[in-house]
Motif scaffolding. Structure first.
Motif, PDB file in Angstrom:
ATOM      1  N   PHE A   1       0.840  -1.197   0.000  1.00 25.30           N
ATOM      2  CA  PHE A   1       0.000   0.000   0.000  1.00 25.30           C
ATOM      3  C   PHE A   1       0.873   1.244   0.000  1.00 25.30           C
ATOM      4  O   PHE A   1       1.747   1.404   0.845  1.00 25.30           O
ATOM      5  CB  PHE A   1      -0.907   0.008   1.240  1.00 25.30           C
ATOM      6  N   LEU A   2       0.614   2.114  -0.962  1.00 26.31           N
ATOM      7  CA  LEU A   2       1.314   3.401  -0.981  1.00 26.31           C
ATOM      8  C   LEU A   2       0.266   4.492  -0.816  1.00 26.31           C
ATOM      9  O   LEU A   2      -0.855   4.374  -1.322  1.00 26.31           O
ATOM     10  CB  LEU A   2       2.076   3.574  -2.296  1.00 26.31           C
ATOM     11  N   PHE A   3       0.638   5.536  -0.115  1.00 27.98           N
ATOM     12  CA  PHE A   3      -0.316   6.619   0.160  1.00 27.98           C
ATOM     13  C   PHE A   3      -0.221   7.689  -0.924  1.00 27.98           C
ATOM     14  O   PHE A   3       0.812   7.816  -1.596  1.00 27.98           O
ATOM     15  CB  PHE A   3      -0.012   7.253   1.520  1.00 27.98           C
ATOM     16  N   HIS A   4      -1.289   8.452  -1.048  1.00 26.09           N
ATOM     17  CA  HIS A   4      -1.234   9.585  -1.966  1.00 26.09           C
ATOM     18  C   HIS A   4      -0.212  10.560  -1.390  1.00 26.09           C
ATOM     19  O   HIS A   4      -0.309  10.982  -0.254  1.00 26.09           O
ATOM     20  CB  HIS A   4      -2.610  10.254  -2.065  1.00 26.09           C
ATOM     21  N   GLY A   5       0.780  10.901  -2.184  1.00 22.51           N
ATOM     22  CA  GLY A   5       1.853  11.774  -1.698  1.00 22.51           C
ATOM     23  C   GLY A   5       3.082  11.504  -2.540  1.00 22.51           C
ATOM     24  O   GLY A   5       3.011  10.768  -3.539  1.00 22.51           O
ATOM     25  N   THR A   6       4.219  12.067  -2.150  1.00 23.56           N
ATOM     26  CA  THR A   6       5.424  11.861  -2.959  1.00 23.56           C
ATOM     27  C   THR A   6       6.055  10.510  -2.618  1.00 23.56           C
ATOM     28  O   THR A   6       5.729   9.894  -1.597  1.00 23.56           O
ATOM     29  CB  THR A   6       6.467  12.964  -2.681  1.00 23.56           C
ATOM     30  N   VAL A   7       6.988  10.109  -3.480  1.00 25.83           N
ATOM     31  CA  VAL A   7       7.744   8.876  -3.229  1.00 25.83           C
ATOM     32  C   VAL A   7       8.443   9.017  -1.878  1.00 25.83           C
ATOM     33  O   VAL A   7       8.431   8.102  -1.048  1.00 25.83           O
ATOM     34  CB  VAL A   7       8.782   8.664  -4.362  1.00 25.83           C
ATOM     35  N   LEU A   8       9.001  10.208  -1.657  1.00 25.67           N
ATOM     36  CA  LEU A   8       9.746  10.451  -0.421  1.00 25.67           C
ATOM     37  C   LEU A   8       8.842  10.308   0.809  1.00 25.67           C
ATOM     38  O   LEU A   8       9.218   9.668   1.791  1.00 25.67           O
ATOM     39  CB  LEU A   8      10.346  11.869  -0.474  1.00 25.67           C
ATOM     40  N   ASP A   9       7.650  10.902   0.727  1.00 22.58           N
ATOM     41  CA  ASP A   9       6.696  10.781   1.856  1.00 22.58           C
ATOM     42  C   ASP A   9       6.454   9.311   2.185  1.00 22.58           C
ATOM     43  O   ASP A   9       6.415   8.909   3.338  1.00 22.58           O
ATOM     44  CB  ASP A   9       5.323  11.386   1.506  1.00 22.58           C
ATOM     45  N   ASN A  10       6.278   8.527   1.128  1.00 19.18           N
ATOM     46  CA  ASN A  10       5.974   7.115   1.332  1.00 19.18           C
ATOM     47  C   ASN A  10       7.159   6.363   1.913  1.00 19.18           C
ATOM     48  O   ASN A  10       6.989   5.519   2.793  1.00 19.18           O
ATOM     49  CB  ASN A  10       5.541   6.476   0.004  1.00 19.18           C
ATOM     50  N   LEU A  11       8.345   6.708   1.430  1.00 17.92           N
ATOM     51  CA  LEU A  11       9.533   6.014   1.935  1.00 17.92           C
ATOM     52  C   LEU A  11       9.759   6.311   3.409  1.00 17.92           C
ATOM     53  O   LEU A  11      10.139   5.446   4.191  1.00 17.92           O
ATOM     54  CB  LEU A  11      10.769   6.449   1.137  1.00 17.92           C
ATOM     55  N   CYS A  12       9.522   7.577   3.771  1.00 17.69           N
ATOM     56  CA  CYS A  12       9.864   8.015   5.138  1.00 17.69           C
ATOM     57  C   CYS A  12       8.731   7.796   6.137  1.00 17.69           C
ATOM     58  O   CYS A  12       8.793   8.305   7.267  1.00 17.69           O
ATOM     59  CB  CYS A  12      10.275   9.482   5.131  1.00 17.69           C
ATOM     60  N   LEU A  13       7.705   7.048   5.740  1.00 17.41           N
ATOM     61  CA  LEU A  13       6.544   6.846   6.617  1.00 17.41           C
ATOM     62  C   LEU A  13       6.940   6.394   8.026  1.00 17.41           C
ATOM     63  O   LEU A  13       6.461   6.929   9.020  1.00 17.41           O
ATOM     64  CB  LEU A  13       5.622   5.800   5.984  1.00 17.41           C
ATOM     65  N   GLY A  14       7.838   5.424   8.101  1.00 13.76           N
ATOM     66  CA  GLY A  14       8.216   4.918   9.427  1.00 13.76           C
ATOM     67  C   GLY A  14       9.577   5.437   9.867  1.00 13.76           C
ATOM     68  O   GLY A  14      10.069   5.073  10.930  1.00 13.76           O
ATOM     69  N   SER A  15      10.192   6.278   9.040  1.00 13.73           N
ATOM     70  CA  SER A  15      11.541   6.779   9.372  1.00 13.73           C
ATOM     71  C   SER A  15      11.659   8.253   8.975  1.00 13.73           C
ATOM     72  O   SER A  15      12.387   8.598   8.039  1.00 13.73           O
ATOM     73  CB  SER A  15      12.612   5.986   8.625  1.00 13.73           C
ATOM     74  N   PRO A  16      10.927   9.123   9.667  1.00 10.24           N
ATOM     75  CA  PRO A  16      10.915  10.532   9.259  1.00 10.24           C
ATOM     76  C   PRO A  16      12.286  11.207   9.334  1.00 10.24           C
ATOM     77  O   PRO A  16      12.517  12.223   8.688  1.00 10.24           O
ATOM     78  CB  PRO A  16       9.920  11.176  10.233  1.00 10.24           C
ATOM     79  N   GLU A  17      13.203  10.616  10.111  1.00 12.13           N
ATOM     80  CA  GLU A  17      14.510  11.249  10.300  1.00 12.13           C
ATOM     81  C   GLU A  17      15.541  10.757   9.276  1.00 12.13           C
ATOM     82  O   GLU A  17      16.709  11.157   9.350  1.00 12.13           O
ATOM     83  CB  GLU A  17      15.064  10.910  11.704  1.00 12.13           C
ATOM     84  N   ALA A  18      15.151   9.898   8.356  1.00  3.66           N
ATOM     85  CA  ALA A  18      16.136   9.276   7.463  1.00  3.66           C
ATOM     86  C   ALA A  18      16.924  10.306   6.667  1.00  3.66           C
ATOM     87  O   ALA A  18      16.368  11.315   6.210  1.00  3.66           O
ATOM     88  CB  ALA A  18      15.414   8.313   6.515  1.00  3.66           C
ATOM     89  N   THR A  19      18.211  10.046   6.504  1.00  5.79           N
ATOM     90  CA  THR A  19      19.053  10.968   5.731  1.00  5.79           C
ATOM     91  C   THR A  19      18.977  10.580   4.247  1.00  5.79           C
ATOM     92  O   THR A  19      18.541   9.477   3.906  1.00  5.79           O
ATOM     93  CB  THR A  19      20.523  10.866   6.183  1.00  5.79           C
ATOM     94  N   ASP A  20      19.482  11.494   3.375  1.00  5.95           N
ATOM     95  CA  ASP A  20      19.490  11.215   1.937  1.00  5.95           C
ATOM     96  C   ASP A  20      20.263   9.938   1.639  1.00  5.95           C
ATOM     97  O   ASP A  20      19.839   9.105   0.835  1.00  5.95           O
ATOM     98  CB  ASP A  20      20.136  12.383   1.179  1.00  5.95           C
ATOM     99  N   ALA A  21      21.409   9.799   2.326  1.00  9.13           N
ATOM    100  CA  ALA A  21      22.257   8.623   2.069  1.00  9.13           C
ATOM    101  C   ALA A  21      21.515   7.343   2.445  1.00  9.13           C
ATOM    102  O   ALA A  21      21.572   6.334   1.724  1.00  9.13           O
ATOM    103  CB  ALA A  21      23.534   8.743   2.879  1.00  9.13           C
ATOM    104  N   GLU A  22      20.794   7.381   3.570  1.00  9.26           N
ATOM    105  CA  GLU A  22      20.055   6.183   4.003  1.00  9.26           C
ATOM    106  C   GLU A  22      18.938   5.856   3.011  1.00  9.26           C
ATOM    107  O   GLU A  22      18.677   4.683   2.713  1.00  9.26           O
ATOM    108  CB  GLU A  22      19.466   6.413   5.403  1.00  9.26           C
TER     109      GLU A  22
END
Ligand SMILES: Nc1ncnc2c1ncn2[C@@H]1O[C@H](COP(=O)(O)OP(=O)(O)OP(=O)(O)O)[C@@H](O)[C@H]1O
Length: 583
Positions: A427-448
């Motif tokens: 399931f992906l939410f309406h929003g950007t790819v980034l929003d979806n990726l960071c759903l459970g990791s809002p602090e993730a860095t670009d490298a991560e």
């Protein structure tokens, strides 16, 4: 007012209103003052008439009456607008509060409840029913004040002015109360049915909208239209039935109002002419106020209507708010100690509600550092096992333990925060790819983020999207292919750097070459974590440390691929079937 003596639906609303008690009290105070200002001109008119009839020609002082009436209108304007604003603002705040409470509840209730209930119906409670409650707070309360003050003010003043005229006007009132009682009793079930029908219609509509491609492919538009038509027609019919009840009620109320007024004009006029009868001023005030009672009487019908609708909506809101989740954290829940190192299912028995038993004896242990495959025929319970591990459902008996701690006694989040999960239907939410990726990791860095995308074989794919990480995905990620959705979901799970990675058919839609790269990446990640992968395509499980083969309510085989494929049994049969399947 004692809260506990209120009916449950009103107690719920009173509870929310009490959070804004100052504003509600000032709003009701302003509304009361507005109604008093509304009645004042009629009282002043009575005095003016008496002044005219009792003073000699050329008498002065009428300017004062005019000024007083003007001031009353000024007061009406100020108090009415203040009350409207305050009550509307409170209504909006309460609407917001109830919505948030409902959403929190929906997030907290058991998966069983969510899976069994139509999503559209839930949506309808959170939107339509809460909107009806908004009307209750913004309009119904003001209407209630209008009715109470108009009746109490009018009759109170008229009794003080001349009890005989007041009695004539009040004579038919008991009939009105009787009619209202009958109306309420009849219309309430109709409104409740109607509110439920809105929910059902919303549920069907939501389902139809999601299935539009299927409907088109199967040329089933007409059949689905008919289904929706049936739901819509049911809603229409229940709403029309309620409107009919109201239609029958309104003439009765107007009839009673007319009778009341007719008695006043005729009987009151006769009485005024009698020696010792009321003054002409009192008669005038009484007639004017009697006429003005038509508006509150109309408001009363409207009010009862709104009250009944609010009751029906609040009943549905209550039903949802008071659902008790069976799988909620116990009051004395403990946190998981350390990171998950062992997962143990011990003698698990489980059945879905109202379904035959699925697991009669499910037992296995998984340790840190293992990459475990789960195989078995369709319907063997592979995804159900995952749902039990995530505590979406609870076993009927037996125990699931993480590091030896009973999962049911843990605060669920203390385990889930260590989990990365890719479901069978990503399931992906309406929003950007980034929003979806960071759903459970809002602090993730670009490298991560880049690393997770690389591990999930999604780096190139995201780079190729029109705005890369900032590309907006449609509802449920519908602008992506199945394999793309799976890879993004996997990257989202990997970005959490979870100690337990659960993959339920996570790469089933990915091409074999990419799938092989992903698996190699995952094998490299298994040190220091537990990886559980459910797969039909057994070729993806060949390098697993162990494969648990499920069938007939439990684990029937267990071991690495090489061992299982050489043994007679379910796994060998599945493997041979796979080899014989033409590509
Ligand atoms: N929410 C549910 N309510 C009732 N029954 C369910 C529910 N989810 C699954 N089932 C039933 O439980 C059984 C096992 O389903 P499950 O999805 O766990 O099987 P599976 O092994 O993952 O199947 P597949 O390989 O087809 O994905 C099936 O008979 C299914 O119909």
């Amino acid at each position: 007012m004692r809260l506990f003596s209120l009916p449950p639906w009103l107690r719920l609303l009173a509870g929310y209103a009490s959070m804004y008690r100052t504003r509600v009290a000032v709003g009701i105070g302003c509304s009361t003052a507005a109604r008093v200002c509304d009645l004042l001109p009629m009282i002043i008119a009575g005095y003016a008439v008496n002044h005219i009839t009792s003073s000699p020609d050329g008498s002065t002082g009428f300017l004062a009456y005019g000024l007083a009436v003007f001031c009353a209108f000024g007061g009406l304007a100020i108090f009415q607008s203040s009350s409207d604003y305050l009550l509307a603002a409170v209504a909006q705040c309460i609407r917001h509060d109830i919505r948030m409470k409902l959403f929190a509840k929906i997030l907290a209730v058991d998966t069983e409840f969510i899976e069994a209930r139509s999503k559209g119906d839930l949506l309808s409670v959170v939107t339509n029913d809460v909107d009806v409650l908004n009307v209750f707070f913004s309009e119904t309360i003001a209407n209630l004040v209008r009715v109470v003050i108009s009746f109490a003010g009018t009759y109170g003043y008229l009794f003080w002015l001349d009890a005989r005229l007041a009695l004539i006007l009040a004579f038919p009132l008991p009939l009105a109360f009787l009619a209202m009682r009958l109306f309420s009793r009849r219309v309430q079930p109709q409104y409740l049915t109607s509110r439920r029908a809105v929910g059902r219609f919303a549920g069907t509509l939501e389902n139809s909208l999601q299935g539009i491609p299927v409907l088109r492919a199967y040329c089933a538009e007409q059949a689905e239209t008919d289904r929706l038509k049936k739901e819509s027609a049911f809603y229409r019919d229940t709403a029309v039935a309620a409107a009919k009840t109201r239609r029958n009620f309104i003439p009765i109320i107007y009839g009673i109002a007319g009778l009341s007024f007719a008695l006043l004009i005729g009987g009151g006029g006769w009485l005024t002419q009698q020696p010792g009868g009321p003054s002409l001023g009192a008669y005038t005030t009484c007639v004017l106020m009697g006429m003005r009672l038509v508006v509150p009487i109309f408001t009363l019908t409207f009010l009862i209507n709104q009250l009944q609708q609010a009751k029906a909506a609040a009943t549905r809101v209550r039903e949802l708010l008071f659902v008790t989740p069976r799988l909620a954290d116990p009051a004395d829940a403990t946190d998981l100690q350390g990171i998950p190192e062992t997962v143990r299912f011990h003698k698990i028995r489980f059945r879905y509600p109202n379904h035959p038993e699925l697991f009669s004896d499910l037992s296995f242990t998984i340790n840190k550092g293992e990459f475990i495959g789960i195989a078995g025929p369709t319907g063997a319970g592979k995804s159900s096992l995952i749902k039990l591990l995530l505590r979406f459902y609870g076993p009927n008996s037996g125990q699931i333990a993480i590091n030896g701690q009973n999962l049911e006694e843990l605060a669920a989040a203390s385990f889930r925060k260590h989990v990365g999960y890719v479901s069978q239907h990503p399931f992906l939410f309406h929003g950007t790819v980034l929003d979806n990726l960071c759903l459970g990791s809002p602090e993730a860095t670009d490298a991560e983020i880049q690393q997770a995308l690389r591990q999930a074989g999604a780096e190139e794919m995201v780079r190729a999207l029109p705005q890369g990480l900032h590309t907006i995905l449609g509802d449920q990620g519908d602008t992506l292919s199945g394999g793309q959705k799976q890879r993004l979901s996997l990257a989202r799970a990997l970005l959490r750097d979870p100690e337990v990675l659960i993959l339920d058919e996570a790469t089933s839609a990915v091409d074999p070459a990419t799938e092989s790269i992903i698996h190699t990446n995952l094998m490299g990640l298994r040190k220091n974590r537990i990886i559980i992968a459910v797969a039909h395509r057994l070729s993806t499980l060949t390098s697993c440390d162990r494969i648990l083969v499920m069938d007939q309510g439990g684990i029937v085989q267990e071991g690495p691929h090489r061992q299982l494929v050489s043994q007679e049994g379910v796994y060998q049969t599945l493997w041979q079937a796979l080899q014989e399947t033409p590509c």
